[in-house]
Design a protein around this motif. Structure first.
Motif, mmCIF file in Angstrom:
data_model
loop_
_atom_site.group_PDB
_atom_site.id
_atom_site.type_symbol
_atom_site.label_atom_id
_atom_site.label_comp_id
_atom_site.label_asym_id
_atom_site.label_seq_id
_atom_site.Cartn_x
_atom_site.Cartn_y
_atom_site.Cartn_z
ATOM 1 N N MET A 1 0.555 3.342 2.851
ATOM 2 C CA MET A 1 0.410 3.527 1.427
ATOM 3 C C MET A 1 -0.907 2.959 0.925
ATOM 4 O O MET A 1 -1.596 3.590 0.139
ATOM 5 C CB MET A 1 1.618 2.866 0.741
ATOM 6 N N ILE A 2 -1.269 1.772 1.392
ATOM 7 C CA ILE A 2 -2.500 1.133 0.907
ATOM 8 C C ILE A 2 -3.716 1.960 1.306
ATOM 9 O O ILE A 2 -4.603 2.191 0.482
ATOM 10 C CB ILE A 2 -2.614 -0.304 1.444
ATOM 11 N N LEU A 3 -3.761 2.422 2.553
ATOM 12 C CA LEU A 3 -4.907 3.223 2.996
ATOM 13 C C LEU A 3 -4.950 4.587 2.320
ATOM 14 O O LEU A 3 -6.013 5.183 2.194
ATOM 15 C CB LEU A 3 -4.892 3.395 4.519
ATOM 16 N N THR A 4 -3.814 5.079 1.891
ATOM 17 C CA THR A 4 -3.763 6.368 1.201
ATOM 18 C C THR A 4 -4.252 6.238 -0.237
ATOM 19 O O THR A 4 -5.015 7.058 -0.722
ATOM 20 C CB THR A 4 -2.322 6.919 1.200
ATOM 21 N N GLU A 5 -3.821 5.191 -0.904
ATOM 22 C CA GLU A 5 -4.102 5.030 -2.331
ATOM 23 C C GLU A 5 -5.361 4.216 -2.635
ATOM 24 O O GLU A 5 -6.047 4.495 -3.614
ATOM 25 C CB GLU A 5 -2.900 4.378 -3.024
ATOM 26 N N TRP A 6 -5.628 3.181 -1.854
ATOM 27 C CA TRP A 6 -6.724 2.268 -2.172
ATOM 28 C C TRP A 6 -7.599 1.919 -0.967
ATOM 29 O O TRP A 6 -7.866 0.736 -0.701
ATOM 30 C CB TRP A 6 -6.177 0.975 -2.776
ATOM 31 N N PRO A 7 -8.096 2.900 -0.236
ATOM 32 C CA PRO A 7 -8.896 2.570 0.947
ATOM 33 C C PRO A 7 -10.165 1.796 0.599
ATOM 34 O O PRO A 7 -10.595 0.933 1.362
ATOM 35 C CB PRO A 7 -9.219 3.929 1.557
ATOM 36 N N ASP A 8 -10.747 2.071 -0.555
ATOM 37 C CA ASP A 8 -11.981 1.383 -0.933
ATOM 38 C C ASP A 8 -11.752 -0.120 -1.081
ATOM 39 O O ASP A 8 -12.606 -0.924 -0.701
ATOM 40 C CB ASP A 8 -12.537 1.981 -2.226
ATOM 41 N N LEU A 9 -10.595 -0.501 -1.598
ATOM 42 C CA LEU A 9 -10.292 -1.926 -1.735
ATOM 43 C C LEU A 9 -10.082 -2.584 -0.376
ATOM 44 O O LEU A 9 -10.469 -3.741 -0.175
ATOM 45 C CB LEU A 9 -9.061 -2.130 -2.621
ATOM 46 N N VAL A 10 -9.480 -1.858 0.555
ATOM 47 C CA VAL A 10 -9.311 -2.389 1.909
ATOM 48 C C VAL A 10 -10.681 -2.625 2.543
ATOM 49 O O VAL A 10 -10.945 -3.686 3.104
ATOM 50 C CB VAL A 10 -8.468 -1.429 2.785
ATOM 51 N N PHE A 11 -11.564 -1.629 2.406
ATOM 52 C CA PHE A 11 -12.896 -1.758 2.997
ATOM 53 C C PHE A 11 -13.721 -2.840 2.304
ATOM 54 O O PHE A 11 -14.507 -3.541 2.935
ATOM 55 C CB PHE A 11 -13.622 -0.415 2.970
ATOM 56 N N GLU A 12 -13.538 -2.999 1.004
ATOM 57 C CA GLU A 12 -14.233 -4.073 0.284
ATOM 58 C C GLU A 12 -13.767 -5.433 0.792
ATOM 59 O O GLU A 12 -14.576 -6.331 1.038
ATOM 60 C CB GLU A 12 -13.978 -3.957 -1.215
ATOM 61 N N GLY A 13 -12.460 -5.570 0.978
ATOM 62 C CA GLY A 13 -11.919 -6.817 1.513
ATOM 63 C C GLY A 13 -12.425 -7.108 2.913
ATOM 64 O O GLY A 13 -12.746 -8.258 3.245
ATOM 65 N N MET A 14 -12.517 -6.083 3.734
ATOM 66 C CA MET A 14 -13.045 -6.261 5.087
ATOM 67 C C MET A 14 -14.500 -6.702 5.042
ATOM 68 O O MET A 14 -14.933 -7.555 5.826
ATOM 69 C CB MET A 14 -12.917 -4.958 5.884
ATOM 70 N N THR A 15 -15.261 -6.147 4.113
ATOM 71 C CA THR A 15 -16.674 -6.496 3.983
ATOM 72 C C THR A 15 -16.836 -7.947 3.527
ATOM 73 O O THR A 15 -17.665 -8.692 4.064
ATOM 74 C CB THR A 15 -17.384 -5.540 2.996
#
Length: 84
Positions: A1-15
């Motif tokens: 669900m998170i990768l479907t709806e908010w992938p940009d936030l996941v990638f921002e957190g990883m960065t």
């Protein structure tokens, strides 16, 4: 669900995490059952690269280079564990 709806936030957190620990590369492991997400995730990563949020000297910050790559798995339920 998170990768479907908010992938940009996941990638921002990883960065941000990469900056905090001094990493230059992040890897998103995507199970084989979720290959349908790969195209959208790659597009999101490309937009971040074009915006200067991934790649070399992120946001003009000399010395901070970080990129994210997607690694596709085979679709096993147990991923990354050593089992008998």
């Amino acid at each position: 669900m998170i990768l479907t709806e908010w992938p940009d936030l996941v990638f921002e957190g990883m960065t941000i995490a990469g900056y905090a620990i001094g990493a230059t590369e992040g890897i998103l492991y995507l199970r084989g059952e979720y290959t349908y997400l790969c195209k959208g995730l790659e597009e999101c990563l490309q937009k971040r690269r074009e915006a200067g949020l991934l790649g070399n000297n992120i946001r003009g910050k000399g010395g901070f280079s970080f990129d994210i790559h997607i690694h596709m798995g085979c679709g096993a339920y147990v991923c990354g564990e050593e089992t008998l």
